[in-house]
Design an enzyme around this catalytic site. Structure first.
Site, short mmCIF file in Angstrom:
data_model
loop_
_atom_site.label_atom_id
_atom_site.label_comp_id
_atom_site.label_asym_id
_atom_site.label_seq_id
_atom_site.Cartn_x
_atom_site.Cartn_y
_atom_site.Cartn_z
CE1 TYR A 181 -3.07 2.42 9.03
CE2 TYR A 181 -3.00 4.31 7.55
CZ TYR A 181 -2.76 3.75 8.79
OH TYR A 181 -2.24 4.52 9.79
CG ASP A 215 4.59 12.40 4.78
OD1 ASP A 215 4.46 12.03 5.96
OD2 ASP A 215 5.52 13.12 4.37
CD GLU A 226 -2.30 -1.20 2.91
OE1 GLU A 226 -2.40 -0.16 3.58
OE2 GLU A 226 -2.58 -2.32 3.35
CB CYS A 256 8.52 46.21 -13.75
SG CYS A 256 9.92 45.22 -13.19
S1 IVH Z 1 -0.08 0.43 8.79
C1 IVH Z 1 1.00 -1.75 12.53
N1 IVH Z 1 -0.59 1.42 6.40
O1 IVH Z 1 2.77 5.22 8.60
C2 IVH Z 1 0.57 -1.06 11.29
N2 IVH Z 1 0.43 2.82 8.01
O2 IVH Z 1 5.08 4.21 10.75
C3 IVH Z 1 0.90 0.36 11.30
N3 IVH Z 1 0.85 5.12 7.24
O3 IVH Z 1 1.79 5.95 11.80
C4 IVH Z 1 0.35 1.20 10.28
N4 IVH Z 1 0.02 4.85 5.22
O4 IVH Z 1 0.30 6.85 10.04
C5 IVH Z 1 -0.08 1.66 7.63
N5 IVH Z 1 -1.12 2.19 4.26
C6 IVH Z 1 -0.62 2.40 5.49
C7 IVH Z 1 -0.11 3.67 5.85
C8 IVH Z 1 0.43 3.83 7.14
C9 IVH Z 1 0.58 5.71 6.05
C10 IVH Z 1 1.51 5.76 8.39
C11 IVH Z 1 0.75 5.58 9.68
C12 IVH Z 1 1.76 5.11 10.71
C13 IVH Z 1 3.06 5.19 9.96
C14 IVH Z 1 3.85 3.93 10.24
#
Ligand code: IVH
Length: 660
Positions: free
Chosen positions: A222, A116, A112, A425
């Protein structure tokens, strides 16, 4: 006659459906006006019958009251972070570890995009939105329910299920919304947000929900949990279930049966990240099977079954060697940092914008300082912060005379920009001529930087309208200009005379009037002369035109030099009238088209114009109402959607055939 209760429920149902089409599927079926009318009707009914108001009514999205502070609440299970893998080797290492722990069992990964933004957990009770928590420290979050309600892609009730669900996802701001927000903040004299992520976080963690509501945030989910544990047996199924329940789930995802497919997905998106409307900083890779996830387990801070494949950093440190100002087409003076050249994500960067005086103040940057710079998306590199102050640092101050023409520089009350007031200008002229030639404005191919420079320096163009007075002999006297290219350029200039009013308006370089506002103005007034004559109050009838923009438009047309420019364009035969209504006839009458990918011969704007002048309609997203998707090379997700919905897909040749 139906009872008010019944009518209210009917309206709510309809509004929910249209919000879903608009905010989740990106495929509206009614106009904003129709939507607003329905919302007003519901509001009026609810005002008349306060006993029928419920928390999950669409009218409740706005209007929550500002709060005193945030309440802290524990998460159902910790919101962990992810370990990261930098590059192919580390991703392979992760794959090896997982396969080792699973003793060579077969497995699949879900890839996935790693958006950000800011993570948010949203709880539903009996299918209704009950609570939203930010990540906080991962164990305890901050309650931001009222703010979350204002985000339209967060459903206030689930489509059919009545379970107690918890969804987790990412709140993001598109690059476009981010740029607009910063432009508004410039105009209001407020400090800019450094990046879309900070802007998203700053929009959720506010005490007043009205602020969140104004920020156009989006929520991509997600994860789907109940009592802190996954609801579905696989991650892939969870994403599909979320999608069906009415949540926005990113379309760019892939179920990967082997490592090479996974790696290809990661590399593909590292390359294409700038083509997305929002920022991503990597790809999240998850073992698909929840049963396997459980056996792999967790370390103290992150799951062993997932990893964030991180893209190469696009931030670097370098030294500010000088700060100079550049004069833009509206006369705005933009301070630019000249940097010791440095490679950032594969591109050498030697300049970064500092936007305006206030931004320099906020950053506290001076010549000689070491700064952190960042390249993000298609925006120009920018200075993030000062890392180390230089030994002999030199402060920058905004000049009081234009560095190009020596004209007076003024800063209008309430605006962040200082502007050169001289409309003649040469720097302003060059920038505005260059703007006029751009795609989406007059679209004059072959008129680049160097040519505009020469045209202005040789005195051939003293005014934007002079472009339309050029002849082959004049052009051929310029460097690198033969008869052939001169004739070709003149043909392109000639073709641009047919540009419709929104493009002409955009080409005038009125401060705060870009492509979008120009379109709204043209639709509202249908005539340049009416716009030029309208009072500030009347101008605000156009969509998205507020007092600030109206004042800027009025000021522009009150200036005799600008009125003179308009008269020149009139003499050149430009069409100042605009019929927003689509043609009620033509071979494509009644048909709706969506364009995707690069067409072999037609630029997107041309294709759109051709379809419209043949009576067709072009919309930006695919829905069941779309008749044809016109696909070129490198099509995006629109093609996938067309295939899913069974919409006919044609190529450019077939389109041209249909137009005849
Ligand atoms: S899964 C245990 N899926 O990335 C599973 N995180 O360091 C943890 N994030 O704080 C998250 N897109 O805010 C997951 N498709 C995605 C994501 C995602 C962005 C962010 C999320 C989390 C950080 C992970």
């Amino acid at each position: 006659m139906s009872s008010p209760a019944k009518k209210i429920e009917e309206l709510r149902e309809k509004l929910r459906h249209h919000e879903y089409l608009y905010y989740v599927l990106d495929a509206p079926e009614i106009s904003d006006t129709e939507y607003d009318a329905m919302m007003r009707e519901l509001k009026a009914l609810e005002d008349a019958h306060p006993e029928l108001v419920t928390e999950d009514s669409p009218t409740r999205r706005v209007g929550g009251k500002p709060r005193e502070g945030f309440v802290k609440i524990a998460h159902s299970s910790p919101m962990l972070s992810l370990d990261s893998a930098l590059g192919e080797a580390e991703l392979r290492e992760f794959d090896r570890r997982v396969r080792g722990l699973l003793r060579g069992e077969s497995l699949a990964y879900v890839a996935e995009l790693k958006l950000d933004g800011l993570s948010l957990a949203v709880h539903y009770r009996d299918g209704r939105l009950a609570q939203a928590l930010t990540r906080g420290d991962g164990v305890i979050g901050e309650e931001v329910t009222e703010n979350a309600r204002t985000i339209r892609s967060i459903p206030m009730r689930l489509k059919s299920k009545r379970e107690d669900w918890e969804v987790r996802g990412e709140v993001v701001l598109t690059r476009r919304a981010f740029e607009r927000l910063n432009a508004e903040r410039d105009a209001a004299g407020l400090p800019r947000f450094a990046n879309p992520r900070n802007a998203a976080a700053g929009s959720i963690r506010v005490l007043d929900p009205a602020i969140t509501a104004s920020r156009q945030l989006e929520y991509f989910t997600y994860s789907l949990l109940a009592n802190g544990a996954p609801v579905c047996a696989t991650q892939w199924e969870a994403l599909e279930t979320l999608n069906e329940a009415g949540f926005k789930v990113n379309l760019k995802r892939k179920l990967c049966k082997d490592f090479e497919t996974l790696l290809a997905f990661c590399q593909e998106w590292e390359e294409k990240r700038d083509s997305l409307p929002y920022e991503i900083d990597g790809v999240v890779v998850k073992v698909d099977s929840v049963e396997q996830q459980n056996r792999l387990g967790w370390t103290a801070k992150a799951p062993r079954w997932a990893i964030a494949y991180k893209f190469a950093a696009r931030q670097e440190q370098t030294v500010v060697e000088n700060i100079e100002v550049q004069v833009g087409r509206t006369g705005a003076l933009t301070p630019v940092a000249f940097l010791r050249p440095v490679k950032v994500g594969g591109v050498t960067v030697s300049r970064a914008t500092l936007h305006n005086e206030d931004e320099i103040g906020r950053l506290g940057v001076r010549i000689g300082d070491t700064v952190l710079i960042e390249r993000s998306g298609d925006v120009i590199p920018k200075v993030v912060r000062v890392v180390k102050e230089g030994d002999q640092r030199k402060a920058f101050s905004m000049p009081d005379k234009c560095p190009v023409c020596g004209g007076a520089v003024v800063r209008v009350e309430g605006e962040a920009a200082s502007r050169c007031v001289n409309t003649n200008c040469p720097a302003r002229l060059k920038a505005s001529v260059l703007h006029v030639t751009a795609r989406g404005v007059m679209d004059i191919d072959g008129m680049g930087d160097a040519l505009v420079e020469q045209l202005v320096d040789h005195g051939l163009v003293r005014n934007v309208a002079d472009i339309y007075r050029l002849n082959p002999e004049q052009l051929m006297e310029l460097e690198r200009m033969g008869r052939k290219s001169a004739e070709k350029l003149l043909a392109n200039i000639e073709a641009s005379r047919r540009a419709p009013l929104p493009r002409i308006l955009n080409g005038l370089s009125i401060p705060f009037v870009g492509e979008r506002t120009a379109q709204f103005l043209a639709e509202e007034f249908g005539d340049l002369d009416k716009i030029a004559a309208a009072s500030e109050e009347e101008l605000q009838r156009a969509e998205e035109v507020g007092p600030k923009v109206a004042q800027s438009i009025r000021r522009f047309f009150d200036d005799a030099r600008n009125r003179d420019l308009v008269e020149r364009l009139r003499k050149e035969g430009f069409n100042f009238k605009y019929a927003a209504k689509r043609k009620a006839s033509g071979p494509l009458h009644g048909l709706t088209f969506v364009l995707t990918g690069t067409l072999p011969t037609l630029a997107r704007d041309d294709a759109k114009e051709r379809i419209e002048s043949a009576g067709g309609k072009v919309v930006s997203s695919v829905s069941r109402k779309t008749d044809y998707v016109v696909a070129g090379s490198d099509p995006g997700s629109k093609l996938d959607k067309a295939n899913t919905l069974g919409v006919k897909v044609i190529d450019e040749a077939r389109l041209l055939d249909m137009i005849g």
